[in-house]
Design a protein around this motif. Structure first.
Motif, PDB file in Angstrom:
ATOM      1  N   GLU A 153       0.523  -8.120  -0.672  1.00 24.29           N
ATOM      2  CA  GLU A 153      -0.008  -7.077   0.198  1.00 24.29           C
ATOM      3  C   GLU A 153       1.059  -6.606   1.184  1.00 24.29           C
ATOM      4  OE1 GLU A 153      -1.565  -8.217  -1.754  1.00 24.29           O
ATOM      5  OE2 GLU A 153      -3.676  -8.428  -1.645  1.00 24.29           O
ATOM      6  N   PHE A 154       1.847  -7.558   1.687  1.00 20.66           N
ATOM      7  CA  PHE A 154       2.924  -7.208   2.605  1.00 20.66           C
ATOM      8  C   PHE A 154       3.948  -6.308   1.906  1.00 20.66           C
ATOM      9  CE2 PHE A 154       7.108  -8.020   4.463  1.00 20.66           C
ATOM     10  CZ  PHE A 154       6.873  -7.627   5.776  1.00 20.66           C
ATOM     11  N   GLU A 155       4.317  -6.686   0.686  1.00 15.12           N
ATOM     12  CA  GLU A 155       5.299  -5.889  -0.066  1.00 15.12           C
ATOM     13  C   GLU A 155       4.768  -4.482  -0.333  1.00 15.12           C
ATOM     14  OE1 GLU A 155       8.070  -6.253  -4.060  1.00 15.12           O
ATOM     15  OE2 GLU A 155       6.371  -7.604  -3.831  1.00 15.12           O
ATOM     16  N   ALA A 156       3.505  -4.366  -0.723  1.00 16.29           N
ATOM     17  CA  ALA A 156       2.904  -3.049  -0.966  1.00 16.29           C
ATOM     18  C   ALA A 156       2.880  -2.214   0.311  1.00 16.29           C
ATOM     19  CB  ALA A 156       1.493  -3.215  -1.526  1.00 16.29           C
ATOM     20  N   MET A 157       2.593  -2.862   1.422  1.00 20.98           N
ATOM     21  CA  MET A 157       2.569  -2.168   2.708  1.00 20.98           C
ATOM     22  C   MET A 157       3.965  -1.661   3.064  1.00 20.98           C
ATOM     23  SD  MET A 157       1.017  -3.556   6.308  1.00 20.98           S
ATOM     24  CE  MET A 157       2.224  -4.858   6.454  1.00 20.98           C
ATOM     25  N   GLN A 158       4.986  -2.473   2.823  1.00 22.14           N
ATOM     26  CA  GLN A 158       6.365  -2.064   3.093  1.00 22.14           C
ATOM     27  C   GLN A 158       6.752  -0.857   2.244  1.00 22.14           C
ATOM     28  OE1 GLN A 158       6.901  -3.786   6.125  1.00 22.14           O
ATOM     29  NE2 GLN A 158       8.957  -3.545   5.391  1.00 22.14           N
ATOM     30  N   GLU A 159       6.346  -0.858   0.976  1.00 22.91           N
ATOM     31  CA  GLU A 159       6.652   0.266   0.084  1.00 22.91           C
ATOM     32  C   GLU A 159       5.981   1.540   0.573  1.00 22.91           C
ATOM     33  OE1 GLU A 159       5.609  -1.056  -3.848  1.00 22.91           O
ATOM     34  OE2 GLU A 159       7.278  -2.471  -3.919  1.00 22.91           O
ATOM     35  N   LYS A 160       4.742   1.429   1.039  1.00 25.16           N
ATOM     36  CA  LYS A 160       4.034   2.604   1.564  1.00 25.16           C
ATOM     37  C   LYS A 160       4.718   3.125   2.820  1.00 25.16           C
ATOM     38  CE  LYS A 160      -0.443   1.312  -0.294  1.00 25.16           C
ATOM     39  NZ  LYS A 160      -1.784   0.785   0.003  1.00 25.16           N
ATOM     40  N   ILE A 161       5.154   2.226   3.679  1.00 25.82           N
ATOM     41  CA  ILE A 161       5.848   2.634   4.900  1.00 25.82           C
ATOM     42  C   ILE A 161       7.147   3.363   4.545  1.00 25.82           C
ATOM     43  CG2 ILE A 161       7.134   1.773   6.906  1.00 25.82           C
ATOM     44  CD1 ILE A 161       4.919  -0.416   7.112  1.00 25.82           C
ATOM     45  N   ASP A 162       7.891   2.838   3.580  1.00 31.20           N
ATOM     46  CA  ASP A 162       9.136   3.480   3.150  1.00 31.20           C
ATOM     47  C   ASP A 162       8.861   4.886   2.614  1.00 31.20           C
ATOM     48  OD1 ASP A 162      10.591   1.238   3.861  1.00 31.20           O
ATOM     49  OD2 ASP A 162      10.791   0.493   1.800  1.00 31.20           O
ATOM     50  N   LEU A 163       7.829   5.022   1.795  1.00 31.47           N
ATOM     51  CA  LEU A 163       7.482   6.332   1.235  1.00 31.47           C
ATOM     52  C   LEU A 163       7.088   7.305   2.334  1.00 31.47           C
ATOM     53  CD1 LEU A 163       6.963   8.210  -1.157  1.00 31.47           C
ATOM     54  CD2 LEU A 163       4.665   7.229  -1.310  1.00 31.47           C
ATOM     55  N   LEU A 164       6.243   6.857   3.258  1.00 35.78           N
ATOM     56  CA  LEU A 164       5.820   7.732   4.351  1.00 35.78           C
ATOM     57  C   LEU A 164       6.989   8.117   5.243  1.00 35.78           C
ATOM     58  CD1 LEU A 164       2.416   6.085   5.285  1.00 35.78           C
ATOM     59  CD2 LEU A 164       2.787   8.293   4.168  1.00 35.78           C
ATOM     60  N   SER A 165       7.926   7.214   5.419  1.00 36.84           N
ATOM     61  CA  SER A 165       9.124   7.521   6.202  1.00 36.84           C
ATOM     62  C   SER A 165       9.950   8.607   5.514  1.00 36.84           C
ATOM     63  CB  SER A 165       9.954   6.253   6.386  1.00 36.84           C
ATOM     64  OG  SER A 165      11.129   6.536   7.099  1.00 36.84           O
ATOM     65  N   ASP A 166      10.088   8.494   4.193  1.00 37.13           N
ATOM     66  CA  ASP A 166      10.818   9.518   3.428  1.00 37.13           C
ATOM     67  C   ASP A 166      10.122  10.875   3.524  1.00 37.13           C
ATOM     68  OD1 ASP A 166      12.667   7.613   2.671  1.00 37.13           O
ATOM     69  OD2 ASP A 166      11.861   7.357   0.636  1.00 37.13           O
ATOM     70  N   VAL A 167       8.801  10.872   3.444  1.00 37.26           N
ATOM     71  CA  VAL A 167       8.041  12.126   3.555  1.00 37.26           C
ATOM     72  C   VAL A 167       8.255  12.736   4.938  1.00 37.26           C
ATOM     73  CG1 VAL A 167       5.707  13.106   3.650  1.00 37.26           C
ATOM     74  CG2 VAL A 167       6.331  11.548   1.796  1.00 37.26           C
ATOM     75  N   GLN A 168       8.205  11.909   5.984  1.00 36.60           N
ATOM     76  CA  GLN A 168       8.409  12.420   7.342  1.00 36.60           C
ATOM     77  C   GLN A 168       9.809  12.987   7.510  1.00 36.60           C
ATOM     78  OE1 GLN A 168       5.941  12.673   9.833  1.00 36.60           O
ATOM     79  NE2 GLN A 168       7.534  14.076  10.503  1.00 36.60           N
ATOM     80  N   THR A 169      10.801  12.316   6.938  1.00 38.43           N
ATOM     81  CA  THR A 169      12.177  12.830   7.001  1.00 38.43           C
ATOM     82  C   THR A 169      12.256  14.200   6.332  1.00 38.43           C
ATOM     83  OG1 THR A 169      13.132  10.615   7.029  1.00 38.43           O
ATOM     84  CG2 THR A 169      14.574  12.393   6.284  1.00 38.43           C
TER      85      THR A 169
END
Length: 93
Positions: A51-67
């Motif tokens: 669950e932690f790993e999946a959460m990290q992947e989602k955060i990375d994706l959302l960060s890329d979208v925000q960029t």
């Protein structure tokens, strides 16, 4: 990650300390985190590794979208056709 169930997933530090294996099993089985409290305040979260790993992947994706959104807002984007043409040049035919 499943939604938190307040009556089952918030535990005091002493409860978790005394039955750590049971809470790790609960986190694994339910896919829900356990919120650990100390003096009535949340101080930590016990979360399954997957669950932690999946959460990290989602955060990375959302960060890329925000960029990307920030770049577009600054006028730094390129037209769809231009991007498509650049990508197609890189793909072997």
């Amino acid at each position: 990650m499943q939604k938190l169930k307040i009556d089952q997933d918030i535990r005091s530090m002493s409860e978790v300390r005394n039955a750590m294996a049971a809470y790790i099993k609960q986190v694994h089985d339910t896919k829900r985190p356990v919120i650990i409290t100390q003096h009535g305040k949340g101080v930590a979260v016990l979360l399954g590794a997957n669950e932690f790993e999946a959460m990290q992947e989602k955060i990375d994706l959302l960060s890329d979208v925000q960029t990307a959104l920030n770049q577009l807002a600054k006028g730094e984007g390129i037209a769809h056709q231009t991007a498509k043409a650049k990508l197609l040049k890189q793909v072997p035919q």
